[in-house]
Design a protein around this motif. Structure first.
Motif, PDB file in Angstrom:
ATOM      1  N   LEU A  95       0.574  -1.172   0.252  1.00 19.24           N
ATOM      2  CA  LEU A  95      -0.199   0.028  -0.093  1.00 19.24           C
ATOM      3  C   LEU A  95       0.564   1.264  -0.060  1.00 19.24           C
ATOM      4  N   ALA A  96       1.778   1.167   0.462  1.00 19.83           N
ATOM      5  CA  ALA A  96       3.172   2.793   0.395  1.00 19.83           C
ATOM      6  C   ALA A  96       3.273   2.541  -0.733  1.00 19.83           C
ATOM      7  N   ASN A  97       3.201   1.795  -1.420  1.00 21.40           N
ATOM      8  CA  ASN A  97       4.046   1.536  -2.627  1.00 21.40           C
ATOM      9  C   ASN A  97       3.013   2.538  -3.376  1.00 21.40           C
ATOM     10  N   GLY A  98       2.084   1.551  -4.089  1.00 22.53           N
ATOM     11  CA  GLY A  98       0.647   2.214  -4.364  1.00 22.53           C
ATOM     12  C   GLY A  98       0.187   3.727  -3.878  1.00 22.53           C
ATOM     13  N   TYR A  99       0.271   3.570  -2.629  1.00 21.49           N
ATOM     14  CA  TYR A  99      -0.094   5.527  -2.228  1.00 21.49           C
ATOM     15  C   TYR A  99       1.134   6.160  -2.994  1.00 21.49           C
ATOM     16  N   VAL A 100       2.280   6.307  -2.304  1.00 21.97           N
ATOM     17  CA  VAL A 100       3.021   7.021  -3.297  1.00 21.97           C
ATOM     18  C   VAL A 100       3.695   7.044  -5.117  1.00 21.97           C
ATOM     19  N   VAL A 101       2.909   6.037  -5.114  1.00 19.41           N
ATOM     20  CA  VAL A 101       3.082   5.894  -6.847  1.00 19.41           C
ATOM     21  C   VAL A 101       1.848   6.986  -7.750  1.00 19.41           C
ATOM     22  N   THR A 102       0.653   6.792  -6.761  1.00 18.71           N
ATOM     23  CA  THR A 102      -0.696   7.158  -7.331  1.00 18.71           C
ATOM     24  C   THR A 102      -0.969   8.885  -6.732  1.00 18.71           C
ATOM     25  N   ARG A 103      -0.511   8.772  -5.636  1.00 17.98           N
ATOM     26  CA  ARG A 103      -0.297  10.289  -4.928  1.00 17.98           C
ATOM     27  C   ARG A 103       1.064  11.029  -5.773  1.00 17.98           C
ATOM     28  N   THR A 104       2.299  11.209  -5.812  1.00 16.16           N
ATOM     29  CA  THR A 104       2.961  12.023  -6.673  1.00 16.16           C
ATOM     30  C   THR A 104       3.226  11.738  -8.027  1.00 16.16           C
ATOM     31  N   LYS A 105       2.563  10.805  -9.117  1.00 16.95           N
ATOM     32  CA  LYS A 105       2.357  10.719 -10.315  1.00 16.95           C
ATOM     33  C   LYS A 105       3.496   9.765 -10.883  1.00 16.95           C
ATOM     34  N   LEU A 106       4.677   9.880  -9.503  1.00 16.19           N
ATOM     35  CA  LEU A 106       6.315   9.569 -10.193  1.00 16.19           C
ATOM     36  C   LEU A 106       6.197   7.941 -10.902  1.00 16.19           C
ATOM     37  N   PRO A 107       6.764   7.751 -11.315  1.00 15.89           N
ATOM     38  CA  PRO A 107       6.834   6.134 -12.233  1.00 15.89           C
ATOM     39  C   PRO A 107       7.027   5.492 -11.341  1.00 15.89           C
ATOM     40  N   SER A 108       6.478   4.096 -11.186  1.00 12.20           N
ATOM     41  CA  SER A 108       6.425   2.961 -10.520  1.00 12.20           C
ATOM     42  C   SER A 108       7.879   3.074 -10.455  1.00 12.20           C
ATOM     43  N   PHE A 109       8.239   2.926 -11.469  1.00 10.06           N
ATOM     44  CA  PHE A 109       9.633   2.184 -11.200  1.00 10.06           C
ATOM     45  C   PHE A 109      10.896   2.494 -10.333  1.00 10.06           C
ATOM     46  N   ILE A 110      10.828   4.132 -10.700  1.00  8.50           N
ATOM     47  CA  ILE A 110      12.164   4.832  -9.155  1.00  8.50           C
ATOM     48  C   ILE A 110      11.474   4.868  -7.991  1.00  8.50           C
ATOM     49  N   VAL A 111      10.305   4.906  -7.557  1.00  6.51           N
ATOM     50  CA  VAL A 111       9.495   4.414  -6.627  1.00  6.51           C
ATOM     51  C   VAL A 111       9.421   3.608  -5.973  1.00  6.51           C
TER      52      VAL A 111
END
Lengths: 265, 346
Positions: free
Chosen positions: B120-136
């Motif tokens: 969920l932390a992965n998902g939250y940061v990715v959806t919230r920041t719109k950063l590429p999930s690759f980096i997150v």
């Protein structure tokens, strides 16, 4: 065209539909930080009638479309739905009433086929609780029936929307709105990106929608198209409404003068 | 109704051949058959029941991950932390049960909570920041790698945590996650059952549920999906949580099987999961792929890793073989897709 033939919005509305309009804008305006996007806009949409919305860039068309689709709220005047004043707070509420917008970019899911697209987020499913499964066959059948009813030439399943032509994609987007039981359809430059033949298909579709009693607000830059499809024409210029005119009273050059504001005539 | 005299070819029924050609898993299916025939011809052990059980085992743990990663990739995201997370969850089970004396089942449950928190932390940061999930998730990968080593050494002074055997709840947990099923005299690892069940479940969810539709839509074009009211953020979060849950399952299976966990377990596996999903037809751009395909990709991996040994070759050649397999699969998938699209348009 003389000034006498210019009709007030009310006159056009009176002569236009019968009874109460589905959707009515009364003296609507919207301002952004002191800049007037649109002011004094009044128009009425009736079942089975096409209202054209025309004006140069910056005339206020987009703002008006956003107000009707519920994306923005007017800060002047009011909106009425079937005669009752209503506030369209968001697109979902507008859709709930039966007002749908087909934007230029269409917003289709390119990797899904036509059926999956028009049923996206309102999939028909059966079963219980977490064990609900989608009824693909039923959705395919209903999609095919819808396409047939409006003669939309689109394969219902098996072909990703990505692979379809511009006109077919427009058809899918319109079908999606129709499936939601839309009574008022806003078409934002539906043929802007299409070739002649494809435009013709979409124009025919607009007329079929009209014949099926859908109220249509058509944004277009093509005067020919507007004259071909519209019953009434709402002209905007620099954030103001010039007027609503009956198609019968207009020629192409009239429309152009109204748009650019060549009042000299 | 003005039906055209000649039916428009665009609305004509799609031929069954083309339907088959554009299936994402076709390439992986052919690949799996080729690899099987290849090793079966080289080694009789490979095609024996024991041999099959042997290569199904690595295929199963990889397959569980590949299926989850495929769902995530169809949904348009990556998870590079998924490999290390299998180590983290295994370590959590082992450390909680042996160093804190918790019941193994409780340790397994807490490990799941930890995995979900990471997902969920992965998902939250990715959806919230719109950063590429690759980096997150690359960041999460390094964080977890550091935690795995640091915490394990801090608590145990070692990089290997053992001693699960005999702890309360171990036997029943071992039965569920790490035992073997006897079938016609051959021992098959129970993880194979987990893998098959999850593949079927993931396929059903993808093809027969609303959520599955959303996954394809969000992966193809999240904004378009949002415009028709698809809960895109929740869909992404659920997919990250699913991947983390799969990592928890694999971590638990591995820990209970070995009765121990290593601090560097799972590092590097994340790319293998992605490779299996891609061989199975997933596009890196999202919106396309299949759970069955990813499972077939995992099967190719399992057969290759065991087959090379049975064929009497040096296991060092394994990676080379897989690299070639990946490139071949991607070329084949692309060729088939282009071919199928051209046929329709001509």
């Amino acid at each position: 065209m003389t000034d006498a033939s210019l009709r007030t919005p009310d006159a056009a509305a009176d002569s236009g539909g019968d009874g109460t309009p589905l959707l009515e804008l009364v003296d609507v305006g919207k301002h952004f930080a002191g800049i007037t996007a649109i002011t004094g806009a009044s128009l009425a949409l009736y079942p089975g009638r096409v209202m054209g919305l025309v004006g140069n860039n910056g005339a206020g068309k987009s703002t008006l479309v956003r107000i009707v689709s519920g994306v923005q709220q007017p800060d002047e005047g009011h909106v009425a739905w079937q005669g009752e004043p209503v506030r369209l707070r968001n697109p979902r509420q507008a859709r709930g009433l039966g007002i749908d917008t087909v934007y230029q970019e269409l917003a289709l899911a390119d990797d899904l086929d036509a059926t999956a697209n028009i049923f996206l987020n309102r999939e028909i499913s059966r079963g219980w609780g977490p064990f609900r499964v989608t009824s693909s066959k039923r959705m395919r059948r209903e999609a095919a029936a819808l396409f047939e009813k409006f003669a939309i030439q689109v394969p219902a399943s098996g072909t990703e929307v990505r692979q379809m032509s511009g006109g077919q994609r427009q058809g899918v987007a319109i079908a999606r709105a129709l499936l939601g039981g839309s009574k008022v359809l806003l078409l934002d430059e539906p043929t802007a990106a299409l070739g002649v033949e494809e435009s013709g298909h979409v124009e025919d579709l607009v007329l079929r929608l009209r014949d099926h009693g859908v109220a249509i607000l058509l944004v277009s830059h093509s005067v020919d198209q507007l004259l071909k499809l519209c019953d009434d024409l709402c002209v905007l210029r620099r954030g103001r409404m010039v007027g609503v005119y009956s198609r019968r009273d207009l020629t192409g050059s009239d429309v152009v003068s109204l748009i650019v504001g060549a009042d000299a005539s | 109704m003005s039906a055209p005299a000649v039916p428009d070819e665009r609305v004509a029924a799609v031929s069954p051949v083309r339907r088959l050609l554009v299936r994402p898993e076709l390439g992986a299916l052919i690949g799996a058959v080729v690899v099987f025939v290849f090793f079966a011809l080289l080694s009789s052990t490979f095609r024996s029941a024991d041999g099959v059980a042997n290569w199904l085992d690595p295929a199963s743990t990889l397959g569980i991950m590949a299926v989850a990663v495929a769902l995530l990739m169809i949904g348009g995201e990556f998870d590079l932390s998924a490999g290390v997370l299998t180590g983290t969850t295994g370590l959590a089970v082992t450390i909680l049960a042996t160093r804190f004396g918790l019941n193994v089942w409780l340790a397994v449950l807490l490990s799941l909570v930890l995995a979900l928190a990471v997902g969920l932390a992965n998902g939250y940061v990715v959806t919230r920041t719109k950063l590429p999930s690759f980096i997150v998730t690359l960041g999460m990968f390094l964080v977890l790698q550091g935690l795995n080593l640091g915490v394990t050494k801090l608590l145990t002074g070692n990089v290997l945590v053992g001693g699960l055997v005999g702890r309360s709840g171990f036997d029943s947990a071992h039965l569920v996650f790490a035992s073997s099923v006897v079938l016609g005299g051959t021992y098959f690892k129970v993880s194979i059952v987990w893998w098959l069940v999850l593949t079927v479940l993931a396929t059903l969810v993808l093809l027969r549920t609303r959520f599955g539709n959303w996954v394809f839509a969000v992966g193809g074009d999240a904004n378009a999906a949002r415009k028709v009211g698809v809960p895109a953020t929740r869909t992404s979060m659920a997919l990250f949580a699913t991947t983390a849950t799969a990592a928890w399952l694999v971590g638990t299976i591995t820990a209970l099987r070995n009765t121990s966990a290593q601090a560097d377990a799972g590092v590097g596996d994340e790319l293998t999961f992605i490779v299996a999903a891609v061989i199975g037809g997933c596009l890196l751009t999202g919106g396309f792929g299949s759970a069955v395909g990813a499972s077939l990709g995992a099967l190719i991996f399992g057969m290759t890793s065991v087959g090379i040994v049975y064929a009497g070759w040096d296991a060092d050649w394994y990676k080379l073989f897989l690299g070639a397999m990946l490139l071949l699969a991607v070329f084949a998938n692309q060729f088939v897709r282009r071919y199928a699209e051209r046929r329709r348009r001509s």
